[in-house]
Design an enzyme around this catalytic site. Structure first.
Site, mmCIF file in Angstrom:
data_model
loop_
_atom_site.group_PDB
_atom_site.id
_atom_site.type_symbol
_atom_site.label_atom_id
_atom_site.label_comp_id
_atom_site.label_asym_id
_atom_site.label_seq_id
_atom_site.Cartn_x
_atom_site.Cartn_y
_atom_site.Cartn_z
ATOM 1 N N CYS A 263 -6.623 -9.740 -1.569
ATOM 2 C CA CYS A 263 -5.583 -8.981 -0.547
ATOM 3 C C CYS A 263 -6.426 -8.179 0.557
ATOM 4 O O CYS A 263 -5.767 -7.663 1.218
ATOM 5 C CB CYS A 263 -4.665 -8.153 -1.251
ATOM 6 S SG CYS A 263 -5.510 -6.801 -2.210
ATOM 7 N N ARG B 114 0.793 -1.262 0.100
ATOM 8 C CA ARG B 114 0.053 0.096 -0.008
ATOM 9 C C ARG B 114 0.856 1.276 0.005
ATOM 10 O O ARG B 114 1.419 1.765 1.123
ATOM 11 C CB ARG B 114 -0.948 0.023 1.180
ATOM 12 C CG ARG B 114 -2.092 -1.063 1.343
ATOM 13 C CD ARG B 114 -2.701 -0.912 2.532
ATOM 14 N NE ARG B 114 -3.971 -1.675 2.688
ATOM 15 C CZ ARG B 114 -4.490 -2.758 3.310
ATOM 16 N NH1 ARG B 114 -3.237 -3.459 3.850
ATOM 17 N NH2 ARG B 114 -5.373 -3.391 3.033
ATOM 18 N N GLU C 234 -12.565 -3.836 -6.489
ATOM 19 C CA GLU C 234 -13.120 -3.417 -5.118
ATOM 20 C C GLU C 234 -14.321 -2.727 -5.357
ATOM 21 O O GLU C 234 -15.060 -2.394 -4.566
ATOM 22 C CB GLU C 234 -12.145 -2.779 -4.379
ATOM 23 C CG GLU C 234 -11.210 -1.871 -4.825
ATOM 24 C CD GLU C 234 -10.103 -1.298 -4.188
ATOM 25 O OE1 GLU C 234 -9.862 -1.737 -3.042
ATOM 26 O OE2 GLU C 234 -9.222 -0.505 -4.770
ATOM 27 N N ASN D 51 -12.262 -5.451 1.398
ATOM 28 C CA ASN D 51 -12.643 -4.442 2.404
ATOM 29 C C ASN D 51 -13.226 -3.441 1.774
ATOM 30 O O ASN D 51 -14.607 -2.991 2.197
ATOM 31 C CB ASN D 51 -11.479 -3.648 2.948
ATOM 32 C CG ASN D 51 -10.331 -4.533 3.503
ATOM 33 O OD1 ASN D 51 -10.454 -5.876 3.794
ATOM 34 N ND2 ASN D 51 -9.089 -4.099 3.632
ATOM 35 N N ARG E 43 -17.102 1.736 5.371
ATOM 36 C CA ARG E 43 -16.289 0.796 6.491
ATOM 37 C C ARG E 43 -15.760 1.527 7.603
ATOM 38 O O ARG E 43 -15.003 0.863 8.442
ATOM 39 C CB ARG E 43 -15.138 0.214 5.671
ATOM 40 C CG ARG E 43 -13.975 0.953 4.995
ATOM 41 C CD ARG E 43 -13.112 0.524 3.964
ATOM 42 N NE ARG E 43 -11.996 0.144 4.337
ATOM 43 C CZ ARG E 43 -10.890 -0.320 3.610
ATOM 44 N NH1 ARG E 43 -11.048 -0.030 2.288
ATOM 45 N NH2 ARG E 43 -9.608 -0.551 4.313
ATOM 46 N N ARG F 296 1.047 -1.408 -5.166
ATOM 47 C CA ARG F 296 -0.162 -0.678 -5.699
ATOM 48 C C ARG F 296 -0.106 0.871 -5.995
ATOM 49 O O ARG F 296 0.646 1.169 -4.812
ATOM 50 C CB ARG F 296 -1.406 -1.075 -4.636
ATOM 51 C CG ARG F 296 -2.690 -0.394 -5.023
ATOM 52 C CD ARG F 296 -3.791 -0.585 -4.089
ATOM 53 N NE ARG F 296 -3.822 -0.292 -2.909
ATOM 54 C CZ ARG F 296 -4.574 -0.275 -1.692
ATOM 55 N NH1 ARG F 296 -5.377 -1.015 -1.707
ATOM 56 N NH2 ARG F 296 -4.333 0.512 -0.633
#
Ligand code: PEP
Ligand code: MG
Length: 593
Positions: free
Chosen positions: A522, A315, A451, A474, A485, A353
């Site tokens: 992931c 990340r 996502e 997520n 979230r 990423r």
């Protein structure tokens, strides 16, 4: 800042409910941490003493500033990156001219001592945060509170009392820190002492306390509400991070049960670790890959140490967050990416990423003015709106790619034209490097995070344009179920087992198999051992998770016969019913939605 404490009958067993943010069980003695339990001294001073009182206040501020800088300097390389930035935020708050002026004025006007002036000014300031809806700003309120406590502890000379009372290394093996809330700086001091568990009244799974507890691999239960008031120093505690509870003064029977679980879990962990490098093959012969997620370059070595087969998610936004006056340069980014690629070497791939900024992760100084930040200018949308920032990152990536097997992963893709735009910019980055005569490798794989439901639903078309995809559960769950979230009010509706979520996972995994393109997960689901068998049954071949969880997930994979639960999962997907998992993550029964 003081509140009444309740004394429990000596033998009473009390069970407190919270949120287990770091798994495992630990039995130990409580050490109360933090100043919320202390009385703030209040006395009047003569007007002739005001200058001396102001000077005392300012000295305390400088001492706290020095203390914070010292902690910052001593941060181990493995410390989560956000922690350094949060400590820096505390440094800025200590130096805030508005707070300093207000406190000095209160000392002069009310003729009271510095501790009381700071306490009352701080409370007035904090009240303004009460009415705010924004989670980010609410967290800043917690930071202000922690900074005020720290300065008051300095003024009263009670600083580090709790830490000093933590005792010798041998005792620390069984010490459980109980706090109302813990500041990032205190977390780092506690971290150095190798304590065995954490309990805190405030905080949830995404709080910095949780992040550090997970990185320390110790059981932690947060959000207990009143643990700090109910628990006393030296109380015997059980922290059960698996079942979201803290047991105070467990009865002999409960204690025996947990002692056995504790012994078992230590034994299991040691066993999983001893087999961390064994091949990861299921009982019915499927070879599965398990990689690690990292937030800082130094963590790559940890992933390898725990048996990870490469990096499944770096990340990179954590390089951009924090107390930086400017964004990291191409050279700085190149060094960070090269470090990871050199650490991993040629043996395994490294998935980096591109910048996922926006929503709950904002660059310093950028105001959050979107009405719905999670649906706003986030991740690839932000990067395409700021091509100069994106270009710098792409060039750094292509330069670092000469050291290993780099896969570039783009977050939040929803449109085909976004993939095209990234490809164009990648070509342009390679061309500019070529023209500048700078060594690079343009032969890298390009993938997208799945996502947003849109890319999952149209996955076949996207797979034609991409080399691989990685599912970020997520966010995929957030967007599929319309659950923010980071909003605690709706966190009970955040359901990884919802049939809609499972259908999307299944669709993407199957599409990847058909197109012969790799599909990994992931998001946090990949690191939760409850879901391992279910994900295998859905056809998943590649997991990426926190380093310390890798040995256990590998073990579960080796113990799984994929065919066993596949038929039940298929029934769920076909009939839109909700499944329940038993404690081994096996599909136990099927419920109607
Ligand atoms: C995800 O969304 O699942 C993911 C891995 O990305 P992040 O948690 O960084 O948003
Ligand atoms: Mg995400």
């Amino acid at each position: 800042m003081s509140h009444s404490t309740t004394t429990l009958p000596e033998s009473a067993t009390i069970v407190l409910q919270g949120k287990g943010v770091s798994r495992g069980v630990v039995i130990g003695r409580a050490v109360l941490f933090g100043g919320i339990g202390f009385e703030v001294p209040h006395y009047l001073i003569e007007s002739s003493q005001t200058q001396a009182e102001i000077a005392r206040f300012k000295t305390a501020l400088s001492q706290v500033q020095a203390e914070l800088q010292d902690i910052q300097k001593k941060l181990p390389p493995t410390a989560p990156t956000e922690l350094a930035s949060l400590i820096a935020v505390h440094g800025l708050l200590v130096a805030d001219p508005l707070l300093i002026d207000t406190v000095c004025r209160v000392i002069t006007d009310k003729l009271c001592n510095a501790e009381w002036a700071l306490h009352t000014s701080g409370n007035a300031w904090l009240k303004q945060f009460d009415s705010m809806q924004d989670d980010y700003l609410k967290e800043r309120a917690a930071d202000i509170n922690q900074v005020i406590e720290r300065v008051i502890r300095q003024l009263t000379g009670s600083q580090n009392k709790a830490l000093n009372s933590l005792g010798t290394a041998a005792q620390l093996q069984s010490t459980i820190v109980v706090a109302h809330d813990i500041s990032p700086a205190d977390m780092m001091s506690v971290r150095e002492t190798h304590i065995a568990g954490f309990v805190a009244d405030l905080g949830g799974p995404t709080s910095h306390t949780a992040i550090v507890a997970r990185s320390m691999d110790i059981p932690a239960v947060l959000g207990t509400g009143n643990a700090h008031a109910l628990i006393q120093d030296q109380d015997l505690l059980v922290v059960d991070g698996d079942n979201d509870v803290v047991v105070i003064n467990p009865s002999p029977q409960i204690l025996r049960y947990y002692q056995e679980r504790d012994r078992q879990s230590r034994q299991d962990k040691a066993y999983f670790y001893s087999r961390k490098d064994d091949p990861t093959i299921t009982l019915d012969g499927q070879s599965i890959v398990v990689k690690g997620n990292i937030e800082a370059p130094e963590e790559a070595a940890e992933v390898l140490r725990f048996g990870g087969q490469g990096i499944g998610l770096f990340r990179t936004e954590f390089l951009f967050l924090g107390n930086r006056q400017k964004l990291p340069s191409e050279q700085e980014q190149y060094e960070a990416y090269a470090h990871v690629l050199k650490t991993v070497g040629q043996k395994y791939p490294v998935t980096i990423r591109t910048l996922d900024i926006g929503a709950d992760k904002n660059l310093d100084g950028e105001p959050v003015n979107a009405v719905n930040p999670a649906l706003g200018l986030r991740a690839i949308r932000y990067c395409l709106a700021h091509p100069e920032i994106f270009m710098t990152q792409l060039k750094a990536l292509l330069r670092a790619a000469v050291f290993g097997n780099l896969k570039i992963l783009v977050p939040m893709i929803a449109h085909f034209h976004e993939v095209q735009a990234v490809k164009n910019l990648l070509r342009q980055a390679a061309q500019e490097l070529q023209e500048q005569g700078i060594e690079h490798n343009a032969n890298v794989q390009l993938g997208a995070m799945v996502e947003i439901p849109a890319i999952a639903i149209a996955i076949d078309g996207f797979l034609q344009q991409l080399d691989f995809v990685s599912i970020g559960t997520n966010d995929l769950i957030q967007y599929t179920l319309a659950i923010d979230r980071v909003d605690n009010n709706v966190s009970h509706l955040y359901d990884p087992l919802h049939p809609a979520v499972l259908s999307l996972l299944h669709k993407v995994i199957q599409a990847g198999t058909k197109a012969n393109k790799s599909v990994s997960i992931c998001g946090e689901m990949a690191g939760d051992y409850m879901f391992t068998r279910l994900l295998l049954a859905l056809g998943l071949k590649e997991f990426s998770l926190n380093a310390s969880g890798i040995p256990e997930i590998k073990h579960i994979i080796r113990q799984t016969h994929v065919g066993v639960s596949r038929s039940k999962v298929a029934a769920v997907l076909n009939y839109g019913k909700r499944i329940e998992l038993d404690k081994n993550g096996l599909v136990q029964n099927i419920l109607h939605v």
